[in-house]
Design an enzyme around this catalytic site. Structure first.
Site: not given
Lengths: 498, 498
Positions: B264, B267, B293
């Site tokens: 995460e 991201h 991704e």
């Protein structure tokens, strides 16, 4: 009762407005509890943009049409009351010329920044020009809105519908007289009451765990709320099933968090217990600032600082508290947390002198708005009144006239709510005592009869009843300071042996 | 460059839309991290109401006018790109008849509920009728939107602009072939690689503290984000300076939280590093699901599961970790966290077999949308493909065809992004390695040259470059699975000695 299409459209329109409020409230909660600092600028802009949309909806032609077509033409009492609330808002907004209002909003932002600097530097002159403009705007607004008695009534009415200078001026002087006399008696007492014996290192998590236990006793519903950390504690309602409270911890003084949480918990109970039939309408909130404050103060002081409450909770408290409490018995503890000590700072005031702080502000506000005094005279007048009412004098304007944020956002007419809250709370307490033995209930450890009484008599109505109507219905009388004076006299005469 | 009034109005309009997005995103974050359960119903309604407002703004006549008057008529490159994004959205929304879209939204809600029950009961037939309708809708939407090659291209394009069945069908079979061969080699290896040696009680707070240290190494900015607990971890962008991540902890398997947080965090870095000039426009986000991704997988696997990373971090890790790690040297640890073990469940898959899960789904989706297979045939076909590609067979549909939520919300065309992300990540990694010695940098413990390279080459652009354009600009080639195969071959041949 089936609703007409017009009524349904109106309710749908209100629900849209409420959806904005819900997300804007969430954003405010987040701003004050969770947001990383670099996120603030964009978030504030977003709040501004969505707030403007709500404002548009509340003052739109569509809203005007709903008001015109529904007011006094609906058989649905809830819709009628909701329309009345919408009309108040609509009128209040429409009577101010748009350009003027925009200028005012800009001024508010600047004034708050100026106030912060002025307070830090304890230099009133930095704030004075902004405050002068804010006062001028508020005078004009009061005239736009109109009033029957005193110009200040128009401002009061924003926060405490139906309250007037006439009423306050009947009540406050007598209350002030009683409170200053009580303060004198305390001053002259030789009783040994010393709050320093309850101070000392008390880990935050332990304070929090005890406070959560108390919230549960109060029947605060954690499935419909949560408790977080913040700098300036507050209660905020996202919806009737998501009513959040916040607190701040001082690890050397448990009183800040424990009594703060009980206070915010009192506000939160009010909102959690509003009848769900009012959800998504302007009726789904407390009926006034004063009544709201009556609920927080009721729990914080009349229950939370009572003898019975600590008799019921002191053993539990000690299981969370540091060891030095083992040497204090509950009576010593009770007296210590009720020490009376006039402070310069309102938000640090004890139960007895708090209302005196409010009177200082009320009298100055009223005179400012009425044109009897000028902004430049405030620092001197402030200090004089502090000496008169509280017997202490600020060393500088930072701890004097500049201490509160309210004026910097143009909130004139708000302060009286705090003192009204105290009086209302004592009036409710008096009535409640006629109906049940409050002290026995508090000592039993099961506070639900009290929560239920407040819910049934106050909370459930939301804004369906106006504050003075609520007061009358419950207590069979109007605003009456005697109950507060009696309560305080009884409490402090026992603590201070007079 | 001064902006015309029209351009300024357009940007103000976009900022309004963005304000809605910001508060709606906050509400989603809160729903998944903090909200008390009774608050959910009202919050969901509020989100629905404000989402409808955004939709109105994105598909309004005013938006159409901005598009018509600005597209290819502005000299401002940012505005031109923003207009193009708005047009895509506008067209995608307008080509679907409103009544049909409304029906679809209702169906989505019902289908998700049906899927949940079906998965719990492992009974595909409960979900089948809903899935049939969802497929029909998506076929129709694809036809409304139009396509040049394969009907599935229209769906792919929502998530991975410019990606086509033609490209995927050139790339996926070769990749599948290589991955299944690698899987065979691993299967036949006698190397002792056993992940169970890293499992055991590891307190949540300690996991969290280590992960925060890693996030800081990655240059995740905690002043522009935060880390919270949730059930299904996600990254969410409230604004470019408030990019939050979430995680879930398994106190007996630290890998869930530690690698999840790095994922995460990857991201989040993408979003935190987008150039602020794109703020409050549709360009201020990652350019596609696949590129997004690629960033999370790059950090999670190519960095976070690398030999060099653990050489640099293992001593620190052990200072947070339970004692049993003291008996494991870094090499044993590294091999353990890289064990290859085909699983039935996609989200539990290892680095090597993950893309095979995607291919199962891609092939079935494509054939469904193309009409080559029917929904009722899915369970059998699913199991066959699992045996073919992964060598294992689900015991029931709950751990087979029903495992993923995506189809229940009608998300067809989304899955390929995951495999594309792997390939992109390996391509970026290959280029990066030509420009710097990645392993030395990782071992140095200062990851900033890597973060900076990603920022400069990928992150800063937001949506200014389309995914394949970005790939070409950076790597000088188009989609190429060789780099992923080479990376995996090199890594696993060392771990499994083949």
């Amino acid at each position: 009762m089936t609703k007409s299409n017009l009524e349904k459209d109106f309710l749908a329109y209100l629900q849209e407005i409420d959806a904005y409020h819900e997300l804007i409230s969430l954003a405010h909660w987040d701003l004050r509890t969770k947001i990383p600092k670099k996120g603030v600028e964009s978030r504030s802009k977003a709040i501004g943009i969505l707030s403007a949309k709500v404002h548009e909806m509340q003052t739109s032609d569509k809203m005007k049409q709903f008001i015109d077509e529904l007011k006094n033409k609906t058989d649905d009492e809830v819709i009628q009351k909701a329309v009345e609330e919408c009309e108040l808002d609509y009128e209040r907004n429409h009577k101010i010329p748009q350009a003027e209002y925009k200028e005012y909003v800009t001024l508010q932002g600047q004034a708050e920044a100026a106030w912060q600097e002025a307070r830090e530097k304890a230099d009133f002159q930095l704030f004075q020009p902004y405050l002068e403009k804010l006062v001028e705007f508020n005078k004009r607004f009061a005239n736009y809105w109109g009033y029957e008695g005193h110009i200040y009534d128009a401002l009061l009415d924003q926060y405490e519908p139906g309250m007037t200078v006439k009423t306050l001026d009947e009540v406050f002087p007598a209350l002030r007289e009683s409170l200053t006399q009580l303060r004198e008696k305390v001053n002259n007492s030789k009783a040994n009451v010393d709050s320093s014996i309850v101070l000392g290192y008390f880990p935050k998590e332990q304070q929090r765990n005890f406070a959560i236990d108390v919230l549960k006793q109060m029947n605060y519903d954690f499935e419909a709320g949560r408790l977080d950390d913040t700098i300036h504690p507050f209660e905020i309602t996202l919806n009737l099933h998501d009513v959040r409270i916040t607190t701040r911890y001082d690890e050397n003084d448990f009183r800040m968090a424990v009594f703060g949480i009980i206070h915010e918990g009192g506000h939160a109970l009010y909102e959690q217990n509003i009848h769900p039939q009012f959800a998504h309408t302007p009726l789904a909130t407390g009926t006034s600032m004063g009544i709201h404050e009556s609920q927080s103060l009721f729990w914080e002081n009349l229950i939370g600082r009572s003898d019975g409450f600590w008799k019921a909770n002191y053993e539990k408290f000690k299981s969370f508290a540091p060891d030095f409490f083992k040497e204090l018995d509950v009576d010593e503890f009770y007296r210590a947390i009720n020490e009376v000590k006039p402070t310069l700072i309102r938000i640090e005031a004890d139960e007895l002198t708090y209302a005196l702080h409010i009177m200082v502000r009320y009298e100055l506000e009223k005179a400012l708005i009425n044109g009897e005094i000028e902004v430049k005279d405030l620092p001197v007048l402030w200090n004089e009144k502090m000496v008169d009412y509280l017997g202490i004098e600020p060393a500088n304007d930072g701890e004097g006239v500049l201490q509160d944020i309210h004026w910097s956002s143009g909130d004139f007419g708000y302060f009286p709510s705090y003192a009204l809250g105290y009086m209302y709370a004592a009036q409710f307490y008096n009535t409640l005592n006629q109906q049940m033995d409050v002290d026995s209930i508090v000592q039993s450890g099961d506070l639900s009869p009290i929560t239920n009484w407040l819910k049934e008599n106050i909370h459930q109505y939301g804004k369906m009843k106006k504050p003075l109507e609520l007061l009358q219905d419950i207590t069979n009388e109007s605003l009456n300071p005697t109950h507060l004076v009696n309560y305080l006299t009884e409490k402090y005469s026992r603590i201070y042996n007079f």
